[in-house]
Design a protein around this motif. Structure first.
Motif, PDB file in Angstrom:
ATOM      1  N   PRO A 119       0.650  -1.207   0.047  1.00 41.39           N
ATOM      2  CA  PRO A 119       0.035  -0.025  -0.010  1.00 41.39           C
ATOM      3  C   PRO A 119       0.916   1.222  -0.107  1.00 41.39           C
ATOM      4  CG  PRO A 119      -0.852  -1.653   1.609  1.00 41.39           C
ATOM      5  CD  PRO A 119       0.420  -2.202   0.970  1.00 41.39           C
ATOM      6  N   CYS A 120       1.923   1.220   0.895  1.00 42.93           N
ATOM      7  CA  CYS A 120       2.790   2.326   0.963  1.00 42.93           C
ATOM      8  C   CYS A 120       3.411   2.653  -0.772  1.00 42.93           C
ATOM      9  CB  CYS A 120       4.106   2.326   1.888  1.00 42.93           C
ATOM     10  SG  CYS A 120       3.531   2.311   3.382  1.00 42.93           S
ATOM     11  N   LEU A 121       3.826   1.469  -1.408  1.00 46.82           N
ATOM     12  CA  LEU A 121       4.608   1.468  -2.631  1.00 46.82           C
ATOM     13  C   LEU A 121       3.606   2.207  -3.319  1.00 46.82           C
ATOM     14  CD1 LEU A 121       6.549  -1.548  -2.853  1.00 46.82           C
ATOM     15  CD2 LEU A 121       7.467   0.595  -2.769  1.00 46.82           C
ATOM     16  N   LEU A 122       2.298   1.826  -3.474  1.00 53.44           N
ATOM     17  CA  LEU A 122       1.243   2.063  -4.381  1.00 53.44           C
ATOM     18  C   LEU A 122       0.986   3.759  -4.251  1.00 53.44           C
ATOM     19  CD1 LEU A 122      -1.319  -1.022  -4.323  1.00 53.44           C
ATOM     20  CD2 LEU A 122      -0.149   0.147  -6.264  1.00 53.44           C
ATOM     21  N   GLU A 123       0.752   4.286  -2.965  1.00 53.53           N
ATOM     22  CA  GLU A 123       0.450   5.449  -2.664  1.00 53.53           C
ATOM     23  C   GLU A 123       1.578   6.457  -3.105  1.00 53.53           C
ATOM     24  OE1 GLU A 123      -1.232   8.308   0.758  1.00 53.53           O
ATOM     25  OE2 GLU A 123      -0.962   5.964   1.176  1.00 53.53           O
ATOM     26  N   CYS A 124       2.781   6.076  -2.822  1.00 54.52           N
ATOM     27  CA  CYS A 124       3.954   6.972  -3.273  1.00 54.52           C
ATOM     28  C   CYS A 124       3.969   7.008  -4.894  1.00 54.52           C
ATOM     29  CB  CYS A 124       5.288   6.467  -2.613  1.00 54.52           C
ATOM     30  SG  CYS A 124       5.103   6.746  -0.830  1.00 54.52           S
ATOM     31  N   THR A 125       3.888   5.842  -5.425  1.00 49.01           N
ATOM     32  CA  THR A 125       3.991   5.783  -6.878  1.00 49.01           C
ATOM     33  C   THR A 125       3.041   6.412  -7.550  1.00 49.01           C
ATOM     34  OG1 THR A 125       5.185   3.384  -6.503  1.00 49.01           O
ATOM     35  CG2 THR A 125       4.512   4.192  -8.742  1.00 49.01           C
ATOM     36  N   GLN A 126       1.771   6.324  -6.940  1.00 51.17           N
ATOM     37  CA  GLN A 126       0.858   7.120  -7.690  1.00 51.17           C
ATOM     38  C   GLN A 126       1.028   8.668  -7.736  1.00 51.17           C
ATOM     39  OE1 GLN A 126      -3.185   6.241  -6.131  1.00 51.17           O
ATOM     40  NE2 GLN A 126      -3.939   6.517  -8.147  1.00 51.17           N
ATOM     41  N   ILE A 127       1.187   8.952  -6.489  1.00 51.09           N
ATOM     42  CA  ILE A 127       1.834  10.679  -6.269  1.00 51.09           C
ATOM     43  C   ILE A 127       2.860  11.007  -6.870  1.00 51.09           C
ATOM     44  CG2 ILE A 127       2.338  12.248  -4.424  1.00 51.09           C
ATOM     45  CD1 ILE A 127       1.136  10.569  -2.267  1.00 51.09           C
ATOM     46  N   ILE A 128       4.067  10.109  -7.110  1.00 53.27           N
ATOM     47  CA  ILE A 128       5.053  10.748  -7.501  1.00 53.27           C
ATOM     48  C   ILE A 128       5.122  10.649  -9.236  1.00 53.27           C
ATOM     49  CG2 ILE A 128       7.679  10.599  -7.729  1.00 53.27           C
ATOM     50  CD1 ILE A 128       7.479   9.852  -4.969  1.00 53.27           C
ATOM     51  N   LEU A 129       4.555   9.263  -9.593  1.00 52.75           N
ATOM     52  CA  LEU A 129       4.917   8.892 -11.091  1.00 52.75           C
ATOM     53  C   LEU A 129       3.470   8.835 -11.746  1.00 52.75           C
ATOM     54  CD1 LEU A 129       7.618   6.349 -10.456  1.00 52.75           C
ATOM     55  CD2 LEU A 129       7.865   8.332 -11.144  1.00 52.75           C
ATOM     56  N   GLY A 130       2.444   8.844 -11.214  1.00 54.16           N
ATOM     57  CA  GLY A 130       0.940   8.681 -12.073  1.00 54.16           C
ATOM     58  C   GLY A 130       0.549   7.565 -11.902  1.00 54.16           C
ATOM     59  N   ASP A 131      -0.821   7.142 -12.300  1.00 51.47           N
ATOM     60  CA  ASP A 131      -1.539   6.030 -12.400  1.00 51.47           C
ATOM     61  C   ASP A 131      -0.987   5.111 -13.036  1.00 51.47           C
ATOM     62  OD1 ASP A 131      -3.369   7.336 -10.824  1.00 51.47           O
ATOM     63  OD2 ASP A 131      -4.616   7.856 -12.424  1.00 51.47           O
ATOM     64  N   THR A 132      -0.393   5.283 -14.287  1.00 46.31           N
ATOM     65  CA  THR A 132       0.384   4.238 -15.192  1.00 46.31           C
ATOM     66  C   THR A 132       1.393   3.425 -14.502  1.00 46.31           C
ATOM     67  OG1 THR A 132      -0.298   5.586 -17.098  1.00 46.31           O
ATOM     68  CG2 THR A 132       1.634   3.571 -17.426  1.00 46.31           C
ATOM     69  N   ALA A 133       2.223   4.224 -13.904  1.00 44.32           N
ATOM     70  CA  ALA A 133       3.425   3.469 -13.133  1.00 44.32           C
ATOM     71  C   ALA A 133       2.760   2.799 -11.915  1.00 44.32           C
ATOM     72  CB  ALA A 133       4.379   4.418 -12.481  1.00 44.32           C
ATOM     73  N   ALA A 134       1.765   3.271 -11.072  1.00 45.46           N
ATOM     74  CA  ALA A 134       1.116   2.636 -10.084  1.00 45.46           C
ATOM     75  C   ALA A 134       0.414   1.196 -10.336  1.00 45.46           C
ATOM     76  CB  ALA A 134       0.136   3.565  -9.353  1.00 45.46           C
ATOM     77  N   GLN A 135      -0.010   1.291 -11.675  1.00 50.10           N
ATOM     78  CA  GLN A 135      -0.594   0.104 -12.144  1.00 50.10           C
ATOM     79  C   GLN A 135       0.435  -1.119 -12.187  1.00 50.10           C
ATOM     80  OE1 GLN A 135      -3.845  -0.813 -12.643  1.00 50.10           O
ATOM     81  NE2 GLN A 135      -2.911  -2.830 -13.058  1.00 50.10           N
ATOM     82  N   LYS A 136       1.803  -0.920 -12.537  1.00 47.62           N
ATOM     83  CA  LYS A 136       2.715  -1.805 -12.335  1.00 47.62           C
ATOM     84  C   LYS A 136       2.992  -2.310 -11.048  1.00 47.62           C
ATOM     85  CE  LYS A 136       5.091   0.249 -16.488  1.00 47.62           C
ATOM     86  NZ  LYS A 136       6.084   0.621 -17.050  1.00 47.62           N
ATOM     87  N   ILE A 137       2.891  -1.274 -10.096  1.00 48.66           N
ATOM     88  CA  ILE A 137       3.127  -1.878  -8.651  1.00 48.66           C
ATOM     89  C   ILE A 137       1.861  -2.684  -8.228  1.00 48.66           C
ATOM     90  CG2 ILE A 137       3.607  -0.902  -6.243  1.00 48.66           C
ATOM     91  CD1 ILE A 137       5.628  -0.532  -7.913  1.00 48.66           C
ATOM     92  N   ALA A 138       0.616  -2.349  -8.886  1.00 50.31           N
ATOM     93  CA  ALA A 138      -0.183  -3.211  -8.415  1.00 50.31           C
ATOM     94  C   ALA A 138      -0.166  -4.593  -8.706  1.00 50.31           C
ATOM     95  CB  ALA A 138      -1.819  -2.413  -9.029  1.00 50.31           C
TER      96      ALA A 138
END
Length: 248
Positions: A119-138
């Motif tokens: 959850p921390c990785l997802l939230e930080c990635t979404q804030i810093i790099l955006g939804d597309t990058a967060a999807q990879k973390i998901a």
């Protein structure tokens, strides 16, 4: 008994960036942009459009040929081991092992991967790099069972490397020790000292419970069984060191 209704794929779904793949014998929609696979019941225009709007808003105005080209890239990537799809999957797996290693090294509960780390990785990635990058973390798997499996894999790999080094060494020695675990069960620990690349190394080799007695015969049988299972050469064993706790 009524059968569950299965939705069928329509070529018009390309307009929303979705192709079709077979999963467990069922047709399911797959996004050609992020490779995410949805359930069969998501094979509805409004659901596919919602995915495109929320996950890939920058491509909302793209035409069908654009998405068809993305599908061809996706197929090539799946077939080519050097393709982006393969590389991304490999990177996700590697990241899962790296985080599982840290969890084990810091002696944290396996559940922390899914309840806190991801959850921390997802939230930080979404804030810093955006939804597309967060999807990879998901797509990163850090469930309790996955973390345990990763740790088991790494443990087995380390054991294999140590045994291979011992086998290639001209000689080796072992040291026997003991430790009592949290269940008050005595554990026999064996450390191996061997030569590797002209350097003497010492590594942990074996840990096994002594559930009944701790006689020399018990210890010898346990070590002998391990040597036999791993095909270690008794002829290369030049020394054995044991503590006074062993009963003779």
């Amino acid at each position: 008994m009524s059968k569950t209704k299965r939705r069928t794929y329509d070529d018009s779904y390309f307009n929303y960036g979705f192709t079709c793949m077979i999963k467990s014998g069922i047709k399911v929609p797959q996004c050609v942009l992020c490779m995410k696979v949805l359930a069969n019941d998501s094979m509805k225009p409004h659901k596919l459009k919602q995915h495109l709007r929320t996950k890939h808003a920058e491509h909302m105005d793209k035409s069908k040929p654009f998405f068809e080209a993305k599908e061809r890239e996706l197929k090539r990537a799946k077939l080519d081991s050097t393709g982006s799809f393969h590389i991304q999957a490999q990177a996700i797996t590697e990241a899962s092992y790296a985080l599982s290693y840290r969890i084990a090294r810091d002696e944290k509960p396996h559940t922390i991967g899914e309840t806190l780390v991801k959850p921390c990785l997802l939230e930080c990635t979404q804030i810093i790099l955006g939804d597309t990058a967060a999807q990879k973390i998901a797509d990163l798997s850090l469930s309790e069972s996955t973390v345990k499996s990763r740790i088991d894999d790494m443990t087995a790999d380390i054991k294999r490397q140590v045994i291979e080094k011992i086998k290639s060494s001209p000689m080796f020695a072992i040291r026997l020790d003991e430790s009592t675990d949290v269940a008050s069960i005595l554990q026999l620990m064996v450390f191996a000292c061997y030569v590797h690349r002209e350097t003497i190394e010492e590594e942990f080799l074996l840990c096994s419970p002594l559930t009944e007695t701790t006689t020399a015969a018990d210890v010898m049988n346990m070590v002998s069984d391990f040597f036999s299972k791993e095909h270690l050469d008794w002829g290369k064993l030049i020394g054995v060191c044991s503590h006074a706790w062993l009963s003779y």
